[in-house]
Motif scaffolding. Structure first.
Motif, PDB file in Angstrom:
ATOM      1  N   GLY A   1       0.812  -1.223   0.000  1.00 27.35           N
ATOM      2  CA  GLY A   1       0.000   0.000   0.000  1.00 27.35           C
ATOM      3  C   GLY A   1       0.840   1.265   0.000  1.00 27.35           C
ATOM      4  O   GLY A   1       0.474   2.284   0.561  1.00 27.35           O
TER       5      GLY A   1
ATOM      6  N   TYR B   1       0.611   4.889  -5.105  1.00 27.65           N
ATOM      7  CA  TYR B   1      -0.712   5.307  -5.605  1.00 27.65           C
ATOM      8  C   TYR B   1      -0.659   5.348  -7.131  1.00 27.65           C
ATOM      9  O   TYR B   1       0.432   5.491  -7.702  1.00 27.65           O
TER      10      TYR B   1
ATOM     11  N   ALA C   1      -2.761   2.127  -4.147  1.00 30.07           N
ATOM     12  CA  ALA C   1      -2.962   2.121  -2.688  1.00 30.07           C
ATOM     13  C   ALA C   1      -4.261   2.828  -2.290  1.00 30.07           C
ATOM     14  O   ALA C   1      -4.762   2.651  -1.178  1.00 30.07           O
ATOM     15  N   GLY C   2      -4.826   3.624  -3.191  1.00 29.49           N
ATOM     16  CA  GLY C   2      -6.061   4.351  -2.850  1.00 29.49           C
ATOM     17  C   GLY C   2      -7.333   3.614  -3.241  1.00 29.49           C
ATOM     18  O   GLY C   2      -8.451   4.068  -2.962  1.00 29.49           O
TER      19      GLY C   2
ATOM     20  N   GLN D   1      -9.890   2.500  -0.262  1.00 28.83           N
ATOM     21  CA  GLN D   1     -10.695   3.605   0.292  1.00 28.83           C
ATOM     22  C   GLN D   1     -11.820   3.965  -0.688  1.00 28.83           C
ATOM     23  O   GLN D   1     -12.969   4.163  -0.279  1.00 28.83           O
TER      24      GLN D   1
ATOM     25  N   VAL E   1      -2.022   0.984   4.322  1.00 30.87           N
ATOM     26  CA  VAL E   1      -3.433   1.388   4.182  1.00 30.87           C
ATOM     27  C   VAL E   1      -4.367   0.396   4.880  1.00 30.87           C
ATOM     28  O   VAL E   1      -5.551   0.280   4.520  1.00 30.87           O
TER      29      VAL E   1
ATOM     30  N   ASP F   1      -7.982   1.142   5.760  1.00 27.65           N
ATOM     31  CA  ASP F   1      -9.055   1.218   4.749  1.00 27.65           C
ATOM     32  C   ASP F   1      -9.809  -0.096   4.585  1.00 27.65           C
ATOM     33  O   ASP F   1     -10.680  -0.208   3.714  1.00 27.65           O
TER      34      ASP F   1
END
Ligand code: APR
Length: 226
Positions: A172, A175, A178-179, A182, A201, A204
């Motif tokens: 994570g 990006y 990694a996003g 969420q 992360v 999340d």
């Protein structure tokens, strides 16, 4: 059920392919700016070719493991979108189809001059000239730092419409991958992280399954009725 899955280097670790950020990881031995940026390739293409020849040789020697095979089984029972940060072909050799390689693939070549892409068997020599423009600027079709990942439209759609989002074997740290958890959670998905340890992360995820992928992934897939 609609399931979106993101995998990282950890799913291929038990197949003998090195991860990036472990104590013996690739980024302990090689500088990202030298081998994983367009500037590094510009500065020293031979060093970059040598790095990817080593990674291609590792990928060719590796065999898919029980985690890769379990995800292929899952897709026979649910609507699975398999997104990977990995550039090896172990998901495909483990029986998965339509794998989304958001960071590209070791089995693809790209011309740094004209942008032409072509399939590059693991035996290909990087110094072959581009079959389209003839320049000797062939590079691996890998997404380097500072470049845009591939297939993001498809990825965002899969994540926004998933009922379950799972991340397997990723720290994570990079990006937009990694996003995704969420984003999935905000879109109403249940999120589960299957990893050897926590990640950057972990917050999340609704659920965490700590352990080796060859143990946790088949058990998770069996629980989902596959
Ligand atoms: N089973 C499950 N998880 C594992 C295993 C295993 N056997 N072995 C390692 N892991 C976990 C580690 O705990 C770590 O969280 O896999 C993760 C690997 O993290 P990284 O080495 O950072 O790899 P990854 O997350 O895929 O890196 C993302 O960074 O360098 C860039 O483009 C590169 O795609 C890569 C991206």
């Amino acid at each position: 059920m609609r399931i979106a899955i993101l995998t990282g280097a950890g799913i291929s670790a038990e197949s003998g392919i090195r991860t990036f950020r472990a104590s013996d990881g690739l980024w302990e031995e090689h500088r990202i700016e030298d081998v994983a940026t367009p500037e590094g390739f510009q500065r020293d293409p031979v060093l970059v070719h040598r790095f990817y020849n080593m990674r291609r040789a590792d990928a060719a020697r590796a065999q898919p493991n029980a985690a890769h095979q379990a995800l292929a089984r899952l897709a026979r029972h649910h609507q699975v979108t398999l997104i990977t940060q990995n550039v090896d072909d172990l998901h495909e050799r483990g029986g998965s189809h339509d794998v989304i390689h958001m960071h590209g693939s070791l089995l693809g070549a790209l011309c740094a001059s004209c942008g032409h892409r072509w399939p590059a068997p693991l035996t290909m020599r990087w110094l072959d000239a581009c079959p389209h423009c003839g320049d000797a600027t062939t590079r691996p079709d890998i997404v380097w730092f500072g470049e845009m990942p591939y297939h993001m439209e498809t990825i965002w759609h899969a994540v926004e419409t998933a009922e379950i989002f799972a991340a397997i074997g990723t720290s994570g740290q990079v990006y937009p991958a990694a996003g995704l958890a969420q984003h999935a959670r905000r879109s109403g998905a249940r999120t589960v992280e299957l990893n050897l340890a926590g990640s950057a992360v972990s917050r999340d995820f609704d659920e965490h399954r700590i352990g080796a992928a060859t143990q946790t992934v088949p058990a998770w897939v069996t629980e989902l009725g596959a």
